[in-house]
Write a protein that holds these residues in place. Structure first.
Motif, PDB file in Angstrom:
ATOM      1  N   MET A 191     100.444  56.380  49.296  1.00 17.68           N
ATOM      2  CA  MET A 191      99.242  56.250  49.868  1.00 17.68           C
ATOM      3  C   MET A 191      99.285  55.502  51.399  1.00 17.68           C
ATOM      4  O   MET A 191     100.080  54.943  51.497  1.00 17.68           O
ATOM      5  CB  MET A 191      98.696  55.049  49.075  1.00 17.68           C
ATOM      6  N   ASP A 192      98.189  55.888  52.132  1.00 19.92           N
ATOM      7  CA  ASP A 192      98.035  55.585  53.365  1.00 19.92           C
ATOM      8  C   ASP A 192      96.801  54.566  53.441  1.00 19.92           C
ATOM      9  O   ASP A 192      96.226  54.100  52.312  1.00 19.92           O
ATOM     10  CB  ASP A 192      98.157  56.686  54.395  1.00 19.92           C
ATOM     11  N   ASN A 193      96.390  53.970  54.403  1.00 21.17           N
ATOM     12  CA  ASN A 193      95.285  53.191  54.545  1.00 21.17           C
ATOM     13  C   ASN A 193      93.919  53.987  54.196  1.00 21.17           C
ATOM     14  O   ASN A 193      93.224  53.021  53.790  1.00 21.17           O
ATOM     15  CB  ASN A 193      95.065  52.551  56.212  1.00 21.17           C
ATOM     16  N   LEU A 194      93.808  55.100  54.491  1.00 21.14           N
ATOM     17  CA  LEU A 194      92.493  55.765  54.312  1.00 21.14           C
ATOM     18  C   LEU A 194      92.558  55.784  52.754  1.00 21.14           C
ATOM     19  O   LEU A 194      91.417  55.556  52.029  1.00 21.14           O
ATOM     20  CB  LEU A 194      92.537  57.111  54.852  1.00 21.14           C
ATOM     21  N   ASP A 195      93.643  56.330  52.179  1.00 13.78           N
ATOM     22  CA  ASP A 195      93.732  56.247  50.422  1.00 13.78           C
ATOM     23  C   ASP A 195      93.220  54.833  49.991  1.00 13.78           C
ATOM     24  O   ASP A 195      92.529  54.696  49.087  1.00 13.78           O
ATOM     25  CB  ASP A 195      94.878  56.722  49.782  1.00 13.78           C
ATOM     26  N   LYS A 196      93.667  53.814  50.513  1.00  9.99           N
ATOM     27  CA  LYS A 196      93.639  52.374  50.067  1.00  9.99           C
ATOM     28  C   LYS A 196      92.093  52.061  50.301  1.00  9.99           C
ATOM     29  O   LYS A 196      91.425  51.468  49.627  1.00  9.99           O
ATOM     30  CB  LYS A 196      94.448  51.334  50.805  1.00  9.99           C
ATOM     31  N   SER A 197      91.444  52.611  51.621  1.00  7.58           N
ATOM     32  CA  SER A 197      90.176  52.097  51.800  1.00  7.58           C
ATOM     33  C   SER A 197      89.223  52.855  50.809  1.00  7.58           C
ATOM     34  O   SER A 197      88.222  52.391  50.155  1.00  7.58           O
ATOM     35  CB  SER A 197      89.800  52.624  53.167  1.00  7.58           C
ATOM     36  N   ILE A 198      89.636  54.166  50.328  1.00  7.07           N
ATOM     37  CA  ILE A 198      88.910  54.737  49.327  1.00  7.07           C
ATOM     38  C   ILE A 198      88.827  54.319  48.184  1.00  7.07           C
ATOM     39  O   ILE A 198      88.008  54.462  47.595  1.00  7.07           O
ATOM     40  CB  ILE A 198      89.228  56.322  49.419  1.00  7.07           C
ATOM     41  N   LEU A 199      90.013  53.894  47.748  1.00  6.81           N
ATOM     42  CA  LEU A 199      90.213  53.091  46.482  1.00  6.81           C
ATOM     43  C   LEU A 199      89.344  52.013  46.309  1.00  6.81           C
ATOM     44  O   LEU A 199      88.579  51.541  45.439  1.00  6.81           O
ATOM     45  CB  LEU A 199      91.569  52.862  46.324  1.00  6.81           C
ATOM     46  N   HIS A 200      89.261  51.183  47.568  1.00  6.23           N
ATOM     47  CA  HIS A 200      88.423  49.999  47.341  1.00  6.23           C
ATOM     48  C   HIS A 200      87.086  50.305  47.282  1.00  6.23           C
ATOM     49  O   HIS A 200      86.362  49.685  46.433  1.00  6.23           O
ATOM     50  CB  HIS A 200      88.798  48.881  48.692  1.00  6.23           C
ATOM     51  N   ALA A 201      86.588  51.286  47.945  1.00 10.11           N
ATOM     52  CA  ALA A 201      85.238  51.642  48.160  1.00 10.11           C
ATOM     53  C   ALA A 201      84.707  51.981  46.527  1.00 10.11           C
ATOM     54  O   ALA A 201      83.785  51.721  46.184  1.00 10.11           O
ATOM     55  CB  ALA A 201      84.862  52.615  49.051  1.00 10.11           C
TER      56      ALA A 201
ATOM     57  N   SER B 116      85.765  63.639  57.203  1.00 10.54           N
ATOM     58  CA  SER B 116      85.009  64.817  56.547  1.00 10.54           C
ATOM     59  C   SER B 116      84.857  64.479  55.163  1.00 10.54           C
ATOM     60  O   SER B 116      85.766  63.929  54.748  1.00 10.54           O
ATOM     61  CB  SER B 116      85.528  66.019  56.762  1.00 10.54           C
ATOM     62  N   ALA B 117      83.760  64.930  54.407  1.00 11.97           N
ATOM     63  CA  ALA B 117      83.415  64.621  53.077  1.00 11.97           C
ATOM     64  C   ALA B 117      84.695  65.613  52.302  1.00 11.97           C
ATOM     65  O   ALA B 117      85.045  64.900  51.202  1.00 11.97           O
ATOM     66  CB  ALA B 117      82.339  65.277  52.400  1.00 11.97           C
ATOM     67  N   GLY B 118      84.906  66.765  52.985  1.00 10.09           N
ATOM     68  CA  GLY B 118      86.209  67.418  52.382  1.00 10.09           C
ATOM     69  C   GLY B 118      87.304  66.630  52.149  1.00 10.09           C
ATOM     70  O   GLY B 118      88.299  66.806  51.337  1.00 10.09           O
ATOM     71  N   THR B 119      87.790  65.967  53.281  1.00 10.40           N
ATOM     72  CA  THR B 119      88.992  64.978  53.357  1.00 10.40           C
ATOM     73  C   THR B 119      88.784  63.999  52.251  1.00 10.40           C
ATOM     74  O   THR B 119      89.897  63.847  51.537  1.00 10.40           O
ATOM     75  CB  THR B 119      89.003  64.252  54.715  1.00 10.40           C
ATOM     76  N   ILE B 120      87.803  63.403  52.078  1.00 12.29           N
ATOM     77  CA  ILE B 120      87.613  62.350  50.907  1.00 12.29           C
ATOM     78  C   ILE B 120      87.903  63.153  49.718  1.00 12.29           C
ATOM     79  O   ILE B 120      88.472  62.582  48.833  1.00 12.29           O
ATOM     80  CB  ILE B 120      86.021  61.703  50.919  1.00 12.29           C
ATOM     81  N   HIS B 121      87.157  64.257  49.433  1.00 12.31           N
ATOM     82  CA  HIS B 121      87.387  65.055  48.367  1.00 12.31           C
ATOM     83  C   HIS B 121      88.802  65.202  47.783  1.00 12.31           C
ATOM     84  O   HIS B 121      89.368  65.086  46.748  1.00 12.31           O
ATOM     85  CB  HIS B 121      86.566  66.128  48.275  1.00 12.31           C
ATOM     86  N   VAL B 122      89.570  65.907  48.953  1.00 13.92           N
ATOM     87  CA  VAL B 122      90.784  66.127  48.963  1.00 13.92           C
ATOM     88  C   VAL B 122      91.795  65.072  48.460  1.00 13.92           C
ATOM     89  O   VAL B 122      92.746  65.094  47.688  1.00 13.92           O
ATOM     90  CB  VAL B 122      91.528  66.805  50.157  1.00 13.92           C
TER      91      VAL B 122
ATOM     92  N   GLU C 119      91.087  63.623  44.992  1.00 15.29           N
ATOM     93  CA  GLU C 119      91.611  64.914  43.946  1.00 15.29           C
ATOM     94  C   GLU C 119      93.380  64.340  43.968  1.00 15.29           C
ATOM     95  O   GLU C 119      93.834  64.448  42.728  1.00 15.29           O
ATOM     96  CB  GLU C 119      91.501  66.222  44.425  1.00 15.29           C
ATOM     97  N   LYS C 120      93.976  64.180  45.040  1.00 18.95           N
ATOM     98  CA  LYS C 120      95.321  63.914  45.015  1.00 18.95           C
ATOM     99  C   LYS C 120      95.775  62.732  44.325  1.00 18.95           C
ATOM    100  O   LYS C 120      96.733  62.804  43.489  1.00 18.95           O
ATOM    101  CB  LYS C 120      95.918  63.942  46.527  1.00 18.95           C
ATOM    102  N   MET C 121      94.846  61.804  44.396  1.00 21.09           N
ATOM    103  CA  MET C 121      95.233  60.330  43.702  1.00 21.09           C
ATOM    104  C   MET C 121      94.577  60.695  42.289  1.00 21.09           C
ATOM    105  O   MET C 121      95.601  59.785  41.471  1.00 21.09           O
ATOM    106  CB  MET C 121      94.147  59.251  44.231  1.00 21.09           C
ATOM    107  N   LYS C 122      93.769  61.634  42.052  1.00 19.36           N
ATOM    108  CA  LYS C 122      93.753  61.827  40.404  1.00 19.36           C
ATOM    109  C   LYS C 122      95.120  62.575  39.849  1.00 19.36           C
ATOM    110  O   LYS C 122      95.532  62.345  38.917  1.00 19.36           O
ATOM    111  CB  LYS C 122      92.334  62.775  40.164  1.00 19.36           C
ATOM    112  N   GLN C 123      95.546  63.541  40.577  1.00 17.52           N
ATOM    113  CA  GLN C 123      96.533  64.304  40.180  1.00 17.52           C
ATOM    114  C   GLN C 123      97.808  63.415  39.926  1.00 17.52           C
ATOM    115  O   GLN C 123      98.761  63.476  39.241  1.00 17.52           O
ATOM    116  CB  GLN C 123      96.961  65.197  41.044  1.00 17.52           C
TER     117      GLN C 123
END
Length: 152
Positions: free
Chosen positions: A6-16, A35-41, A44-48
């Motif tokens: 996980m990087d800082n973006l992943d952590k920020s997404i999880l917090h949100a 991009s919204a696509g980046t958030i989606h990807v 999905e990676k964190m789900k997998q």
């Protein structure tokens, strides 16, 4: 399987998402300047990777009429009785969590009931009626001042 890094973006997404699992990806994308696509990807990676395992609604137990929360330590007569005991406890709607533990108890459960009378009924007629349970110890929760998820 390699562990997901996980990087800082992943952590920020999880917090949100932990604050509001229904927030649109477009809103997160704008907030984090990607991009919204980046958030989606990323989601999905964190789900997998089984970091995100689902979403759920949080409820207020007291507002539903469940006024008593307690923890019950359970000692089994024999360790081999664990799997069957867990199945029997899982069938009880009042049992909301169960842990296989070290220390004084074989199993430690969280039970939520509407009243002390309801708790007494659950203890005597449901939990202690499981014949492989040797003994129990009940700790009634007076308050839950800290209740949070792990911080990513």
């Amino acid at each position: 399987m390699t562990q997901y890094k996980m990087d800082n973006l992943d952590k920020s997404i999880l917090h949100a998402l932990m604050d509001n699992a229904r927030v649109p990806y477009a809103e997160l994308a704008k907030k984090f300047e990607v991009s919204a696509g980046t958030i989606h990807v990323r989601v999905e990676k964190m789900k997998q990777a089984n970091i995100i395992t689902g979403t759920k609604v949080s409820i207020n137990e007291k507002n539903l009429g469940y006024d008593v929360c307690c923890f019950i330590g359970i000692n089994l007569k024999n360790a081999k009785d664990y799997p069957d005991t867990i199945k029997r406890l899982e069938a009880l709607e009042e049992v909301v969590e169960a842990y296989y533990t070290t220390g004084n108890y074989s199993i430690f459960i969280k039970v939520v009931t509407r009243s002390i009378d309801h708790l007494q009924d659950v203890l005597i007629n449901k939990i202690q009626a499981i014949d492989v349970i040797q003994s129990t110890e009940t700790l009634i929760s007076l308050q839950n001042p800290i209740n949070r998820d792990v911080t990513p």
